[in-house]
Write an enzyme that holds these catalytic residues in place. Sequence first.
Site, PDB file in Angstrom:
ATOM      1  N   GLY A 154     -21.160  15.407  20.067  1.00  0.00           N
ATOM      2  CA  GLY A 154     -20.625  14.568  21.415  1.00  0.00           C
ATOM      3  C   GLY A 154     -19.543  15.289  21.573  1.00  0.00           C
ATOM      4  O   GLY A 154     -18.635  16.561  21.354  1.00  0.00           O
ATOM      5  N   ILE A 156     -16.765  13.573  20.315  1.00  0.00           N
ATOM      6  CA  ILE A 156     -16.099  13.381  19.505  1.00  0.00           C
ATOM      7  C   ILE A 156     -15.934  14.821  18.481  1.00  0.00           C
ATOM      8  O   ILE A 156     -14.804  15.445  18.192  1.00  0.00           O
ATOM      9  CB  ILE A 156     -16.840  12.674  18.384  1.00  0.00           C
ATOM     10  CG1 ILE A 156     -15.894  10.966  19.279  1.00  0.00           C
ATOM     11  CG2 ILE A 156     -15.348  12.790  16.583  1.00  0.00           C
ATOM     12  CD1 ILE A 156     -17.232   9.956  18.257  1.00  0.00           C
ATOM     13  N   ARG A 237     -21.752   7.231  10.310  1.00  0.00           N
ATOM     14  CA  ARG A 237     -21.809   6.326   9.948  1.00  0.00           C
ATOM     15  C   ARG A 237     -22.530   6.432   8.598  1.00  0.00           C
ATOM     16  O   ARG A 237     -22.975   7.860   8.206  1.00  0.00           O
ATOM     17  CB  ARG A 237     -23.264   6.133  10.456  1.00  0.00           C
ATOM     18  CG  ARG A 237     -22.753   5.373  12.645  1.00  0.00           C
ATOM     19  CD  ARG A 237     -22.270   4.326  12.373  1.00  0.00           C
ATOM     20  NE  ARG A 237     -22.546   3.318  13.592  1.00  0.00           N
ATOM     21  CZ  ARG A 237     -21.237   2.860  14.021  1.00  0.00           C
ATOM     22  NH1 ARG A 237     -20.031   4.500  13.510  1.00  0.00           N
ATOM     23  NH2 ARG A 237     -21.427   2.793  15.108  1.00  0.00           N
ATOM     24  N   GLU A 266     -20.168  -2.211   4.945  1.00  0.00           N
ATOM     25  CA  GLU A 266     -19.749  -3.017   5.636  1.00  0.00           C
ATOM     26  C   GLU A 266     -19.227  -4.112   5.421  1.00  0.00           C
ATOM     27  O   GLU A 266     -19.608  -4.666   6.076  1.00  0.00           O
ATOM     28  CB  GLU A 266     -18.756  -2.018   6.310  1.00  0.00           C
ATOM     29  CG  GLU A 266     -18.372  -0.628   6.635  1.00  0.00           C
ATOM     30  CD  GLU A 266     -18.539   0.269   7.283  1.00  0.00           C
ATOM     31  OE1 GLU A 266     -18.062  -0.399   8.663  1.00  0.00           O
ATOM     32  OE2 GLU A 266     -18.286   1.693   7.995  1.00  0.00           O
ATOM     33  N   HIS A 285     -13.103   2.129   8.143  1.00  0.00           N
ATOM     34  CA  HIS A 285     -13.615   2.093   9.472  1.00  0.00           C
ATOM     35  C   HIS A 285     -12.053   2.376  10.320  1.00  0.00           C
ATOM     36  O   HIS A 285     -12.265   1.421  11.107  1.00  0.00           O
ATOM     37  CB  HIS A 285     -14.439   1.209   9.052  1.00  0.00           C
ATOM     38  CG  HIS A 285     -15.294   1.239  10.630  1.00  0.00           C
ATOM     39  ND1 HIS A 285     -16.871   0.829  11.138  1.00  0.00           N
ATOM     40  CD2 HIS A 285     -14.730   1.908  11.393  1.00  0.00           C
ATOM     41  CE1 HIS A 285     -17.612   2.143  11.576  1.00  0.00           C
ATOM     42  NE2 HIS A 285     -16.529   2.515  11.835  1.00  0.00           N
ATOM     43  N   ALA A 287     -11.471   4.920  12.248  1.00  0.00           N
ATOM     44  CA  ALA A 287     -10.793   5.964  12.958  1.00  0.00           C
ATOM     45  C   ALA A 287     -10.649   5.706  14.231  1.00  0.00           C
ATOM     46  O   ALA A 287      -9.983   6.988  15.010  1.00  0.00           O
ATOM     47  CB  ALA A 287     -12.481   7.360  12.251  1.00  0.00           C
TER      48      ALA A 287
END
Length: 321
Positions: A154, A156, A237, A266, A285, A287
């Site tokens: 997609g 990203i 994920r 998490e 997490h 990014a």
Amino acid sequence: MPETIVLLDMTASERAEKLRALLPPGFVLTHGTTRGDAHMKEIIAEADYAISGQVGVSADVLRAARKLKLLHKWGVGVDNIDVAAAKELGIKVARTTGSNAVPVAEFALGLTLAALRFIGYGHAELKKGHWRTGHMPGDAYTLSGKTVGIVGFGAIGKNVAKLLKGFGCTILYAKRQPLDAAQEAALGVRHASMAELLAQSDVVSLHCPLTPETTNLIDAAAFRAMKKTAVLVNVARGGVVNEADLVVALRAKEIAGAAMDVFSVEPLPADSELLTLDNLVVTPHLAAMAADNFAPTVRRMFANIEHVSRGEPVPPLDLVV
């Protein structure tokens, strides 16, 4: 009477003030001050709109909302939101599609280089006072000229491909619906099956959503199929990777290394075996976090909330249900 927006994540007051500075007229903002569903139920109860960043939002939490019109994801992935329950309760769900594509793609590239060159290990050891040039966890590799496999293509994944052009990489991608030949040529990529991608890639970079189909996609069999000199990068994920199998593969040197920004649980528990591995780079997490992407994304969320407030539809690109 102002309408209330609640940010469900536990948030520092300084960050909350940055959000309030961008609020459109007629709205007030509250936010989480501790973790857990019990607290989320309290703060969502009287909210007109809710925003969730990294926290999961269960049906139980949604049922505690007495007048919620819209739950907005701060980001893209909605796998930790009970979308079916929201639909049943008449609560719209939206997200900021593509808003974090550049920050996450750049972060994935950073993790790739860190995993290939043991940057994280060198940093951690030097901070302890250890000069470890002769005691690395394995062989270091360059990225230039290597084959990179992108799983999920997609916004990203496509941005990762663009960034890799400067490294002269061969880029494979796995996607259910391949691009047409013109699109592939423009991006300099080639479609591959998962089997081909795992076997041929020096770097496997994950950018797919978490679905029943992708849960534990990268498991013991996948690690055995990869090159022993390959590294895995996950900014998608946590559930896409079987973490127990990853620990085994890294300890046995079935692959050379890995880098993870996302985890099945998490925050990552302090006793996680993942934290014991020298050939694994871990980040909490991070990014999507970039200061220069903050205001554009927040304004887009608030604009979607204003649409609902005025009785208008959420733009189709951002509407989930």
